[in-house]
Design a protein around this motif. Structure first.
Motif, PDB file in Angstrom:
ATOM      1  N   GLU A  44       0.833  -1.209   0.000  1.00  0.00           N
ATOM      2  CA  GLU A  44       0.000   0.000   0.000  1.00  0.00           C
ATOM      3  C   GLU A  44       0.865   1.256   0.000  1.00  0.00           C
ATOM      4  N   TRP A  45       1.964   1.236   0.751  1.00  0.00           N
ATOM      5  CA  TRP A  45       2.868   2.372   0.828  1.00  0.00           C
ATOM      6  C   TRP A  45       3.482   2.654  -0.535  1.00  0.00           C
ATOM      7  N   ILE A  46       3.907   1.606  -1.240  1.00  0.00           N
ATOM      8  CA  ILE A  46       4.496   1.758  -2.572  1.00  0.00           C
ATOM      9  C   ILE A  46       3.461   2.294  -3.551  1.00  0.00           C
ATOM     10  N   LEU A  47       2.263   1.717  -3.552  1.00  0.00           N
ATOM     11  CA  LEU A  47       1.219   2.175  -4.475  1.00  0.00           C
ATOM     12  C   LEU A  47       0.877   3.647  -4.250  1.00  0.00           C
ATOM     13  N   LEU A  48       0.763   4.061  -2.999  1.00  0.00           N
ATOM     14  CA  LEU A  48       0.474   5.461  -2.701  1.00  0.00           C
ATOM     15  C   LEU A  48       1.627   6.353  -3.141  1.00  0.00           C
ATOM     16  N   GLY A  49       2.856   5.917  -2.880  1.00  0.00           N
ATOM     17  CA  GLY A  49       4.022   6.683  -3.299  1.00  0.00           C
ATOM     18  C   GLY A  49       4.086   6.856  -4.803  1.00  0.00           C
ATOM     19  N   LEU A  50       3.769   5.804  -5.548  1.00  0.00           N
ATOM     20  CA  LEU A  50       3.754   5.899  -7.008  1.00  0.00           C
ATOM     21  C   LEU A  50       2.665   6.855  -7.474  1.00  0.00           C
ATOM     22  N   PRO A  57      12.566   4.503  -2.127  1.00  0.00           N
ATOM     23  CA  PRO A  57      13.884   3.900  -1.964  1.00  0.00           C
ATOM     24  C   PRO A  57      14.029   2.669  -2.863  1.00  0.00           C
ATOM     25  N   VAL A  58      15.260   2.360  -3.227  1.00  0.00           N
ATOM     26  CA  VAL A  58      15.547   1.137  -3.973  1.00  0.00           C
ATOM     27  C   VAL A  58      15.519  -0.003  -2.963  1.00  0.00           C
ATOM     28  N   LEU A  59      14.672  -0.989  -3.207  1.00  0.00           N
ATOM     29  CA  LEU A  59      14.531  -2.129  -2.291  1.00  0.00           C
ATOM     30  C   LEU A  59      14.801  -3.429  -3.035  1.00  0.00           C
ATOM     31  N   GLY A  60      15.689  -4.232  -2.499  1.00  0.00           N
ATOM     32  CA  GLY A  60      15.982  -5.516  -3.128  1.00  0.00           C
ATOM     33  C   GLY A  60      16.483  -5.369  -4.550  1.00  0.00           C
ATOM     34  N   ILE A  62      15.434  -3.255  -6.689  1.00  0.00           N
ATOM     35  CA  ILE A  62      14.354  -2.785  -7.556  1.00  0.00           C
ATOM     36  C   ILE A  62      14.184  -1.284  -7.360  1.00  0.00           C
ATOM     37  N   ASP A  63      14.345  -0.542  -8.462  1.00  0.00           N
ATOM     38  CA  ASP A  63      14.193   0.912  -8.423  1.00  0.00           C
ATOM     39  C   ASP A  63      12.889   1.274  -9.122  1.00  0.00           C
ATOM     40  N   LEU A  64      11.869   1.588  -8.350  1.00  0.00           N
ATOM     41  CA  LEU A  64      10.564   1.943  -8.909  1.00  0.00           C
ATOM     42  C   LEU A  64      10.516   3.377  -9.418  1.00  0.00           C
ATOM     43  N   ASN A  65      11.618   4.112  -9.257  1.00  0.00           N
ATOM     44  CA  ASN A  65      11.663   5.486  -9.724  1.00  0.00           C
ATOM     45  C   ASN A  65      12.071   5.587 -11.192  1.00  0.00           C
ATOM     46  N   GLU A  66      12.617   4.504 -11.740  1.00  0.00           N
ATOM     47  CA  GLU A  66      13.045   4.518 -13.135  1.00  0.00           C
ATOM     48  C   GLU A  66      11.839   4.568 -14.060  1.00  0.00           C
TER      49      GLU A  66
END
Length: 76
Positions: A44-50, A57-60, A62-66
């Motif tokens: 939920e935190w990732i979905l809201l952030g997107l 942050p890059v986790l594991g 995986i960079d969701l900011n790219e």
């Protein structure tokens, strides 16, 4: 989830958090329950952030900011 940190509380329940992700914390009666709650909270935190276009942050590794890279249809 590899960066998750869990603590056993005095009452025998568990607390979990992911330090690089502010506010991502969960509790559970068992470690498994806490882990499941933490995973759900992180999703939920990732979905809201997107949605809000926050820098995540890059986790594991995986960079969701790219920005997604698309191949042209001719290359397929």
């Amino acid at each position: 989830m590899t960066e998750a940190v869990y603590d056993k509380l005095e009452d025998g329940t568990f607390a979990g958090r992911i330090p690089p992700c502010p506010g991502v914390i969960a509790f559970g009666k068992t470690l498994r329950e806490c882990e499941n709650e933490l995973r759900s909270t992180l999703e939920e935190w990732i979905l809201l952030g997107l949605k809000l276009k926050h820098s995540l942050p890059v986790l594991g590794g995986i960079d969701l900011n790219e920005e997604p890279r698309h191949k042209s249809l001719g290359a397929l």
